[in-house]
Motif scaffolding. Structure first.
Motif, PDB file in Angstrom:
ATOM      1  N   UNK A 149      63.752  15.439   4.734  1.00 45.79           N
ATOM      2  CA  UNK A 149      63.249  14.507   4.206  1.00 45.79           C
ATOM      3  C   UNK A 149      63.096  14.172   5.368  1.00 45.79           C
ATOM      4  N   UNK A 150      63.720  13.991   6.609  1.00 45.90           N
ATOM      5  CA  UNK A 150      63.328  13.409   8.279  1.00 45.90           C
ATOM      6  C   UNK A 150      62.064  13.875   8.624  1.00 45.90           C
ATOM      7  N   UNK A 151      61.117  14.905   8.082  1.00 44.11           N
ATOM      8  CA  UNK A 151      59.745  16.365   8.607  1.00 44.11           C
ATOM      9  C   UNK A 151      59.286  15.164   7.868  1.00 44.11           C
ATOM     10  N   UNK A 152      59.262  15.457   5.966  1.00 44.98           N
ATOM     11  CA  UNK A 152      58.178  14.993   5.477  1.00 44.98           C
ATOM     12  C   UNK A 152      58.035  13.349   5.809  1.00 44.98           C
ATOM     13  N   UNK A 153      59.245  12.754   6.284  1.00 46.81           N
ATOM     14  CA  UNK A 153      58.720  11.196   5.482  1.00 46.81           C
ATOM     15  C   UNK A 153      57.805  10.983   6.983  1.00 46.81           C
ATOM     16  N   UNK A 154      58.229  11.924   8.182  1.00 45.11           N
ATOM     17  CA  UNK A 154      57.637  11.884   9.817  1.00 45.11           C
ATOM     18  C   UNK A 154      56.070  12.478   9.278  1.00 45.11           C
ATOM     19  N   UNK A 155      55.750  13.475   8.797  1.00 45.45           N
ATOM     20  CA  UNK A 155      54.448  13.737   8.352  1.00 45.45           C
ATOM     21  C   UNK A 155      53.413  13.079   7.418  1.00 45.45           C
ATOM     22  N   UNK A 156      54.554  12.126   6.629  1.00 39.75           N
ATOM     23  CA  UNK A 156      53.712  10.875   5.719  1.00 39.75           C
ATOM     24  C   UNK A 156      53.121  10.018   6.381  1.00 39.75           C
ATOM     25  N   UNK A 157      53.680   9.642   7.421  1.00 38.04           N
ATOM     26  CA  UNK A 157      53.830   8.768   8.240  1.00 38.04           C
ATOM     27  C   UNK A 157      53.030   8.508   9.921  1.00 38.04           C
ATOM     28  N   UNK A 158      52.800   9.640   9.664  1.00 39.62           N
ATOM     29  CA  UNK A 158      52.992  10.379  10.740  1.00 39.62           C
ATOM     30  C   UNK A 158      50.776   9.332  11.477  1.00 39.62           C
ATOM     31  N   UNK A 159      50.024   9.490  10.148  1.00 42.77           N
ATOM     32  CA  UNK A 159      48.606   9.039  10.251  1.00 42.77           C
ATOM     33  C   UNK A 159      48.577   7.369  10.515  1.00 42.77           C
ATOM     34  N   UNK A 160      49.374   6.625  10.212  1.00 40.36           N
ATOM     35  CA  UNK A 160      49.229   5.178   9.947  1.00 40.36           C
ATOM     36  C   UNK A 160      49.992   5.191  11.770  1.00 40.36           C
ATOM     37  N   UNK A 161      50.882   5.855  11.769  1.00 38.14           N
ATOM     38  CA  UNK A 161      51.367   5.197  12.876  1.00 38.14           C
ATOM     39  C   UNK A 161      50.680   5.727  14.695  1.00 38.14           C
ATOM     40  N   UNK A 162      50.034   6.726  13.800  1.00 37.10           N
ATOM     41  CA  UNK A 162      48.725   6.960  15.556  1.00 37.10           C
ATOM     42  C   UNK A 162      48.000   6.456  15.174  1.00 37.10           C
ATOM     43  N   UNK A 163      47.611   6.011  13.573  1.00 39.97           N
ATOM     44  CA  UNK A 163      46.506   5.264  14.265  1.00 39.97           C
ATOM     45  C   UNK A 163      46.483   3.023  14.937  1.00 39.97           C
ATOM     46  N   UNK A 164      47.824   2.261  14.173  1.00 48.13           N
ATOM     47  CA  UNK A 164      48.238   1.841  15.280  1.00 48.13           C
ATOM     48  C   UNK A 164      49.326   1.738  16.561  1.00 48.13           C
ATOM     49  N   UNK A 165      49.406   2.556  16.780  1.00 47.83           N
ATOM     50  CA  UNK A 165      50.024   2.825  18.492  1.00 47.83           C
ATOM     51  C   UNK A 165      49.103   3.545  19.343  1.00 47.83           C
ATOM     52  N   UNK A 166      48.203   4.725  18.681  1.00 48.36           N
ATOM     53  CA  UNK A 166      47.577   5.789  19.258  1.00 48.36           C
ATOM     54  C   UNK A 166      47.940   7.245  20.047  1.00 48.36           C
ATOM     55  N   UNK A 167      49.469   7.014  19.336  1.00 50.12           N
ATOM     56  CA  UNK A 167      49.781   8.185  20.113  1.00 50.12           C
ATOM     57  C   UNK A 167      50.930   8.549  19.239  1.00 50.12           C
ATOM     58  N   UNK A 168      51.515   9.830  19.033  1.00 48.34           N
ATOM     59  CA  UNK A 168      52.476  10.117  17.858  1.00 48.34           C
ATOM     60  C   UNK A 168      53.874  10.733  18.437  1.00 48.34           C
ATOM     61  N   UNK A 169      54.769  10.193  18.086  1.00 44.47           N
ATOM     62  CA  UNK A 169      55.975  10.763  18.926  1.00 44.47           C
ATOM     63  C   UNK A 169      56.439  11.844  18.491  1.00 44.47           C
ATOM     64  N   UNK A 170      56.691  12.775  19.656  1.00 40.19           N
ATOM     65  CA  UNK A 170      57.488  14.380  19.720  1.00 40.19           C
ATOM     66  C   UNK A 170      58.976  14.029  19.251  1.00 40.19           C
ATOM     67  N   UNK A 171      58.854  13.461  19.981  1.00 41.50           N
ATOM     68  CA  UNK A 171      60.960  12.825  19.868  1.00 41.50           C
ATOM     69  C   UNK A 171      61.228  12.007  18.283  1.00 41.50           C
ATOM     70  N   UNK A 172      60.765  11.618  17.676  1.00 42.95           N
ATOM     71  CA  UNK A 172      60.551  10.601  16.308  1.00 42.95           C
ATOM     72  C   UNK A 172      61.048  11.382  15.591  1.00 42.95           C
ATOM     73  N   UNK A 173      61.328  12.681  14.638  1.00 44.05           N
ATOM     74  CA  UNK A 173      61.996  13.118  14.036  1.00 44.05           C
ATOM     75  C   UNK A 173      63.720  13.958  14.503  1.00 44.05           C
ATOM     76  N   UNK A 174      63.924  13.864  15.871  1.00 40.46           N
ATOM     77  CA  UNK A 174      65.218  14.456  16.351  1.00 40.46           C
ATOM     78  C   UNK A 174      65.674  13.023  16.667  1.00 40.46           C
ATOM     79  N   UNK A 175      65.136  12.176  16.626  1.00 39.65           N
ATOM     80  CA  UNK A 175      66.021  10.662  16.622  1.00 39.65           C
ATOM     81  C   UNK A 175      66.396  10.168  15.641  1.00 39.65           C
ATOM     82  N   UNK A 176      65.513  10.929  14.485  1.00 39.60           N
ATOM     83  CA  UNK A 176      65.257  10.225  13.437  1.00 39.60           C
ATOM     84  C   UNK A 176      66.671  10.448  12.461  1.00 39.60           C
ATOM     85  N   UNK A 177      66.999  11.305  12.592  1.00 42.59           N
ATOM     86  CA  UNK A 177      68.278  12.768  12.518  1.00 42.59           C
ATOM     87  C   UNK A 177      69.554  12.410  12.529  1.00 42.59           C
ATOM     88  N   UNK A 178      69.443  12.215  13.882  1.00 42.32           N
ATOM     89  CA  UNK A 178      70.269  11.902  14.999  1.00 42.32           C
ATOM     90  C   UNK A 178      71.195  10.521  14.288  1.00 42.32           C
TER      91      UNK A 178
END
Length: 178
Positions: A149-178
């Motif tokens: 679930x975490x990986x799929x949600x991150x993949x689905x929201x990644x394009x929007x967050x990247x366009x908005x913030x200009x970067x993609x967090x590599x820690x996000x999936x792990x931080x969301x799992x925790x």
């Protein structure tokens, strides 16, 4: 009352949604309330109605924040389809929800939160389908379910967050799992 630097750090980690009352929290509460009502002898329609009422009680307690209202409208639409016994697929339900959100708050068409909520819900449903269709059904499937679930949600929201913030967090999936 959080420091700007802390807020930025949470955003960089991709977990700023944890800091605010959001649809994620409302979904968890709705699931718990729905589960508790499922253990009663009440008719399904009444259980759904009571769940909707509890959703809106939470909305009121949280001060009608935009993210919680958005989730409440989505949950209400989902349960309402069950109450009136209208068979509709997930895509129909989510688009009816988004249409109602845009009718009640037209400015939300430009809201980053709406796009992220929409994409996260789609990701949740897709991950649920993947998990439901998996062959292995055991009590230990909660761990892979959370990861999927975490990986799929991150993949689905990644394009929007990247366009908005200009970067993609590599820690996000792990931080969301925790």
């Amino acid at each position: 009352e959080i420091y700007d630097s802390d807020s930025r750090d949470f955003a960089r980690l991709g977990i700023s949604h944890i800091l605010v009352l959001s649809g994620m929290h409302l979904s968890i509460i709705s699931a718990i309330v729905g589960y508790l009502f499922s253990k009663t002898r009440l008719r399904k329609q009444l259980r759904y109605i009571l769940t909707i009422l509890s959703v809106w009680l939470f909305v009121g307690l949280t001060g009608f924040s935009e993210s919680v209202m958005r989730a409440a409208i989505m949950l209400t639409i989902f349960y309402a389809f069950f109450i009136v016994r209208i068979k509709a697929d997930f895509i129909t339900r989510i688009f009816v929800s988004v249409a109602l959100i845009c009718i009640f708050t037209p400015y939300s068409v430009f809201s980053l939160g709406l796009f992220l909520s929409f994409l996260a819900v789609i990701g949740c449903v897709i991950s649920g389908d993947i998990i439901k269709n998996s062959e292995k059904k055991s009590k230990l499937r909660l761990i892979p379910m959370a990861i999927i679930t975490t990986v799929i949600i991150v993949l689905f929201t990644l394009p929007v967050t990247f366009l908005k913030f200009g970067f993609a967090s590599t820690v996000s999936p792990i931080a969301n799992l925790i």
